[in-house]
Design a protein around this motif. Structure first.
Motif, PDB file in Angstrom:
ATOM      1  N   SER A  94      -2.876  -5.236  -1.435  1.00  0.00           N
ATOM      2  CA  SER A  94      -2.424  -4.459  -0.370  1.00  0.00           C
ATOM      3  C   SER A  94      -3.586  -4.261   0.954  1.00  0.00           C
ATOM      4  CB  SER A  94      -2.201  -3.212  -1.159  1.00  0.00           C
ATOM      5  OG  SER A  94      -1.125  -3.388  -2.052  1.00  0.00           O
ATOM      6  N   VAL A 107       2.472   1.603   0.455  1.00  0.00           N
ATOM      7  CA  VAL A 107       1.254   1.423  -0.519  1.00  0.00           C
ATOM      8  C   VAL A 107       0.664   2.886  -0.324  1.00  0.00           C
ATOM      9  CG1 VAL A 107      -0.371   0.559   1.195  1.00  0.00           C
ATOM     10  CG2 VAL A 107      -0.805   0.263  -0.979  1.00  0.00           C
ATOM     11  N   ALA A 143      -4.686  -1.445   5.460  1.00  0.00           N
ATOM     12  CA  ALA A 143      -3.946  -1.946   4.660  1.00  0.00           C
ATOM     13  C   ALA A 143      -3.215  -3.218   5.250  1.00  0.00           C
ATOM     14  CB  ALA A 143      -2.691  -1.285   4.361  1.00  0.00           C
ATOM     15  N   PHE A 185       2.426  -3.457   5.060  1.00  0.00           N
ATOM     16  CA  PHE A 185       2.470  -2.239   4.408  1.00  0.00           C
ATOM     17  C   PHE A 185       2.233  -0.779   5.328  1.00  0.00           C
ATOM     18  CE2 PHE A 185       1.192  -5.019   1.366  1.00  0.00           C
ATOM     19  CZ  PHE A 185       1.991  -4.977   0.288  1.00  0.00           C
TER      20      PHE A 185
END
Length: 145
Positions: free
Chosen positions: A5, A94, A128, A132
């Motif tokens: 992620s 995320v 990220a 995400f």
């Protein structure tokens, strides 16, 4: 399988290449979900997207963009459904807890194989992957801790 992620800029060379390879496996598993990686927990977030193949395509495109920035050449023709021009990324969520978990996991790997990259990550502002959106929360339920 590890589909980070974290932004691919945080990965070392080995991590970036491995993530590309594993993401291609994930793409295949999303396209043909029976057997093998088809039920892998890391794919839950992509399967939950309105268009899982478009979501993984955006993820792969983010990895390829980082490879380009480093002077590597990842074969973009392997992306099954490239993002059409003007189409936004499928944005997945995320959590901050998941990002923290992944940073710790990556640091353990980098401490062993690339201390210079580990130091760089410790000094970085963690971002990220472009696919995400970050939201407050714990480690993801699909993560094996």
């Amino acid at each position: 399988m590890r589909l980070w992620s974290l932004h691919p800029e945080h990965l070392d060379r080995i991590g970036l290449v491995a993530c590309w390879r594993e993401s291609l496996l994930a793409q295949r598993a999303l396209h043909h979900p029976t057997g093998g990686y088809g039920r892998h927990p890391q794919l839950e977030r992509f399967r939950a997207a309105p268009d899982p193949l478009l979501a993984i395509a955006g993820y792969l495109a983010g990895l390829a963009a980082e490879a380009d920035a480093r002077g590597y050449r990842f074969d973009r023709t392997r992306i099954a459904r490239p993002l059409p021009a003007g189409v936004d990324l499928v944005r997945l969520v995320v959590t901050t807890g998941q990002l923290d978990h992944e940073v710790a996991h990556l640091l353990a790997k980098l401490d062993a194989r690339s201390p210079a990259d580990a130091a760089r990550l410790r000094a970085a502002t963690v971002r990220a992957h472009p696919s995400f959106v970050v939201a407050p929360g714990p480690v993801a339920s699909w993560e094996r801790t």
